[in-house]
Design an enzyme around this catalytic site. Structure first.
Site, PDB file in Angstrom:
ATOM      1  N   ALA A  99     -28.612   2.665  -5.911  1.00 49.87           N
ATOM      2  CA  ALA A  99     -27.796   2.471  -7.111  1.00 49.87           C
ATOM      3  C   ALA A  99     -26.610   3.411  -7.194  1.00 49.87           C
ATOM      4  O   ALA A  99     -26.009   3.565  -8.256  1.00 49.87           O
ATOM      5  CB  ALA A  99     -28.664   2.613  -8.359  1.00 49.87           C
TER       6      ALA A  99
ATOM      7  N   ASP B 229     -35.325   8.078  -0.460  1.00 53.71           N
ATOM      8  CA  ASP B 229     -35.340   7.351   0.804  1.00 53.71           C
ATOM      9  C   ASP B 229     -36.478   6.344   0.736  1.00 53.71           C
ATOM     10  O   ASP B 229     -37.651   6.708   0.842  1.00 53.71           O
ATOM     11  CB  ASP B 229     -35.554   8.332   1.964  1.00 53.71           C
ATOM     12  CG  ASP B 229     -35.658   7.645   3.321  1.00 53.71           C
ATOM     13  OD1 ASP B 229     -35.463   6.407   3.379  1.00 53.71           O
ATOM     14  OD2 ASP B 229     -35.920   8.345   4.314  1.00 53.71           O
ATOM     15  N   VAL B 230     -36.143   5.068   0.558  1.00 52.79           N
ATOM     16  CA  VAL B 230     -37.194   4.059   0.418  1.00 52.79           C
ATOM     17  C   VAL B 230     -37.928   3.828   1.735  1.00 52.79           C
ATOM     18  O   VAL B 230     -38.955   3.143   1.760  1.00 52.79           O
ATOM     19  CB  VAL B 230     -36.635   2.727  -0.120  1.00 52.79           C
ATOM     20  CG1 VAL B 230     -35.956   2.930  -1.473  1.00 52.79           C
ATOM     21  CG2 VAL B 230     -35.686   2.058   0.874  1.00 52.79           C
TER      22      VAL B 230
ATOM     23  N   TYR C  75     -31.377  -8.552   9.201  1.00 54.47           N
ATOM     24  CA  TYR C  75     -31.088  -8.554   7.763  1.00 54.47           C
ATOM     25  C   TYR C  75     -31.562  -9.853   7.126  1.00 54.47           C
ATOM     26  O   TYR C  75     -32.205  -9.847   6.068  1.00 54.47           O
ATOM     27  CB  TYR C  75     -29.584  -8.366   7.557  1.00 54.47           C
ATOM     28  CG  TYR C  75     -29.129  -8.398   6.126  1.00 54.47           C
ATOM     29  CD1 TYR C  75     -29.299  -7.296   5.294  1.00 54.47           C
ATOM     30  CD2 TYR C  75     -28.497  -9.522   5.602  1.00 54.47           C
ATOM     31  CE1 TYR C  75     -28.862  -7.315   3.979  1.00 54.47           C
ATOM     32  CE2 TYR C  75     -28.059  -9.556   4.292  1.00 54.47           C
ATOM     33  CZ  TYR C  75     -28.237  -8.454   3.479  1.00 54.47           C
ATOM     34  OH  TYR C  75     -27.808  -8.485   2.170  1.00 54.47           O
TER      35      TYR C  75
ATOM     36  N   LYS D 206     -34.527 -10.288   4.311  1.00 58.70           N
ATOM     37  CA  LYS D 206     -34.281 -10.878   2.994  1.00 58.70           C
ATOM     38  C   LYS D 206     -35.162 -12.103   2.775  1.00 58.70           C
ATOM     39  O   LYS D 206     -35.625 -12.348   1.648  1.00 58.70           O
ATOM     40  CB  LYS D 206     -32.811 -11.238   2.843  1.00 58.70           C
ATOM     41  CG  LYS D 206     -31.882 -10.023   2.759  1.00 58.70           C
ATOM     42  CD  LYS D 206     -32.176  -9.132   1.573  1.00 58.70           C
ATOM     43  CE  LYS D 206     -31.087  -8.078   1.367  1.00 58.70           C
ATOM     44  NZ  LYS D 206     -31.383  -7.170   0.230  1.00 58.70           N
TER      45      LYS D 206
END
Length: 266
Positions: free
Chosen positions: A17, A66-67, A159, A163
């Site tokens: 964010a 840090d996810v 990617y 997703k």
């Protein structure tokens, strides 16, 4: 006009964010009354977004997260609950991406693994940590930021796969969490004018011609959808993918133009 305070008394945590879609969503939720924890891998970016929110009269804190690290994701959730006393909304926006190799057989393992780890497993880690608190809130909501890449080929092997996987996780988690009072939905944006497109105005102009609405999206377009799905206005919506894509997937503008000899008659 000041937006209605749909989120008065709410607390929200947003990943990735510090800029772009995540920052716009944090500003939108805060403008509607939520206390927000702005997290980003880049601590300085998170701080700048939180400062902007406070300057506009909102409530915000910043934290590096840090996810890709379970402990970091769990610490972010714990920080939000300690700071605000509760957690009602989780917005999983952080992602990673990399350029495809020219030939698929030349793809390396590490970029693929990193993209999936941040883009798919990251939301898994954050949702797992947040879920007990979202259940306790009695109005919990998870909003995942997916992509049209998860539904159709726009390039980007890892990617797009990540997703698509996130859309599937959205559905299975919605089935698990629904009876516990938590809704889980996903937004699939089309092309959005963010820093990822910096210096590529010509590319964005070309992309605009493929959109029935005649433009690419802005971060605020996605932020508005985040606010809707996180709010009680979407109280009977869960497990869904909301396309916010200017009509890209619904209308084949390029094909229609080709059948008219390349003319554009919007």
């Amino acid at each position: 006009m000041t937006p209605p305070s749909r989120f008065h008394g709410y607390a929200a945590l947003l990943t990735g964010a510090g800029q772009g879609i995540g920052a716009a969503a944090a500003r939108r939720l805060a403008a509607e009354g939520a206390a927000v924890l702005v997290t980003d891998l880049d601590a300085d970016r998170a701080v700048r977004t939180a400062e902007q929110i406070r300057e506009q009269g909102g409530t915000a804190e910043a934290l590096s997260c840090d996810v890709g690290d379970r402990a970091s994701a769990e610490a972010a959730v714990a920080h939000a609950v300690a700071a605000f006393g509760r957690l009602d909304v989780l917005v999983n926006n952080a992602y990673a991406n990399h350029e495809d190799a020219t030939l698929f057989e030349d793809e390396a393992d590490e970029p693929w693994a990193h993209t999936l780890d941040i883009t798919l497993t990251g939301p898994y880690r954050c949702s797992r940590a947040a879920l007990p608190h979202l259940v306790a809130s009695g109005r919990g909501a998870i909003v995942n930021i997916g992509s049209v890449n998860g539904e159709q080929d726009f390039g980007g092997h890892a990617y797009s796969a990540a997703k698509a996987g996130l859309a599937s996780l959205t559905r299975t988690l919605a089935g698990h969490a629904g009876p516990r009072g938590v809704r889980v939905n996903l937004i699939a944006p089309g092309t959005i004018r963010t820093d990822a497109w910096a210096g590529r105005d010509a590319d964005l102009e070309r992309a605009s011609a493929l959109y029935p609405l005649g433009r690419v999206g802005e971060p605020d377009d996605i932020a508005a959808a985040v606010a809707f799905l996180a709010s009680s206005d979407a109280a009977w919506i869960t497990g869904t993918t909301l396309r916010v894509d200017g009509g890209l997937l619904g209308v084949n503008t390029g094909f229609r133009a080709a059948m008219r000899g390349g003319t554009d008659s919007r």
